[in-house]
Motif scaffolding. Sequence first.
Motif, mmCIF file in Angstrom:
data_model
loop_
_atom_site.group_PDB
_atom_site.id
_atom_site.type_symbol
_atom_site.label_atom_id
_atom_site.label_comp_id
_atom_site.label_asym_id
_atom_site.label_seq_id
_atom_site.Cartn_x
_atom_site.Cartn_y
_atom_site.Cartn_z
ATOM 1 N N GLY A 1 0.992 -1.585 -0.059
ATOM 2 C CA GLY A 1 0.169 0.042 0.379
ATOM 3 C C GLY A 1 0.442 1.726 -0.039
ATOM 4 N N GLY B 1 2.250 1.545 -3.321
ATOM 5 C CA GLY B 1 1.552 2.184 -4.032
ATOM 6 C C GLY B 1 1.227 3.380 -4.031
ATOM 7 N N MET B 2 0.488 4.173 -3.017
ATOM 8 C CA MET B 2 0.999 5.493 -3.010
ATOM 9 C C MET B 2 2.292 6.321 -3.258
ATOM 10 N N GLY C 1 4.510 5.783 -6.243
ATOM 11 C CA GLY C 1 4.041 5.180 -7.437
ATOM 12 C C GLY C 1 3.156 5.443 -7.981
ATOM 13 N N ALA C 2 2.061 5.799 -7.275
ATOM 14 C CA ALA C 2 0.765 7.434 -7.941
ATOM 15 C C ALA C 2 1.107 8.654 -7.613
ATOM 16 N N ARG D 1 4.176 8.417 -10.623
ATOM 17 C CA ARG D 1 2.891 9.105 -11.468
ATOM 18 C C ARG D 1 3.496 10.770 -11.771
ATOM 19 N N TYR D 2 1.892 10.529 -11.151
ATOM 20 C CA TYR D 2 1.117 12.498 -10.927
ATOM 21 C C TYR D 2 2.528 13.648 -10.963
ATOM 22 N N GLY E 1 3.148 -3.439 -5.696
ATOM 23 C CA GLY E 1 3.306 -1.889 -5.743
ATOM 24 C C GLY E 1 2.992 -0.350 -6.010
ATOM 25 N N GLY F 1 2.362 -1.069 -9.267
ATOM 26 C CA GLY F 1 0.804 -0.816 -9.990
ATOM 27 C C GLY F 1 -0.014 -0.065 -10.063
ATOM 28 N N SER F 2 1.001 1.359 -9.280
ATOM 29 C CA SER F 2 0.296 2.146 -9.991
ATOM 30 C C SER F 2 0.514 3.655 -10.022
ATOM 31 N N THR G 1 1.666 2.714 -13.217
ATOM 32 C CA THR G 1 1.427 2.286 -14.247
ATOM 33 C C THR G 1 1.364 1.048 -14.708
ATOM 34 N N THR G 2 0.260 0.540 -14.977
ATOM 35 C CA THR G 2 0.248 -0.282 -15.565
ATOM 36 C C THR G 2 -0.005 -1.403 -16.935
#
Length: 127
Positions: free
Chosen positions: A10, A13-14, A16-17, A20-21, A74, A77-78, A80-81
């Motif tokens: 998790g 993942g945060m 990664g997100a 990306r942003y 994690g 996956g966040s 880029t899929t």
Amino acid sequence: MPLITILLIGLAGMGGALSRYWLTGLVHKLTGPSFPWGTLTANIAGCFLFGVIFALAEERFVLRDQTRIILLAGFMGSFTTFSSLIFECSQLLRDAQWVLAGLNYLGQTVLGLIALWLGIILIRALG
């Protein structure tokens, strides 16, 4: 799966997100809105990083299984899929499954577009 692994996935993942942003925003500022260069950059960078992480885990054995899962499921996956799609297609191509690789890529792309449009149509129809 241990709770600590779930929590680390998790947190990754945060990361990664947010990465990306940040990356897509930076590229958008540098290139302007004429083409989605930020998304392209994130997807290509994600494919590169997925390859690096996979090779480090599977070929060089410098990443433990738990670390590989945290990074790939994690962070990546966040981030880029798309990298997962490309990796899975490359596995099919490696196994000379040309038709399946093409169907996987085109199928996910075309069905994804159709699903997106259907979702928009549904919400618009509901008012």
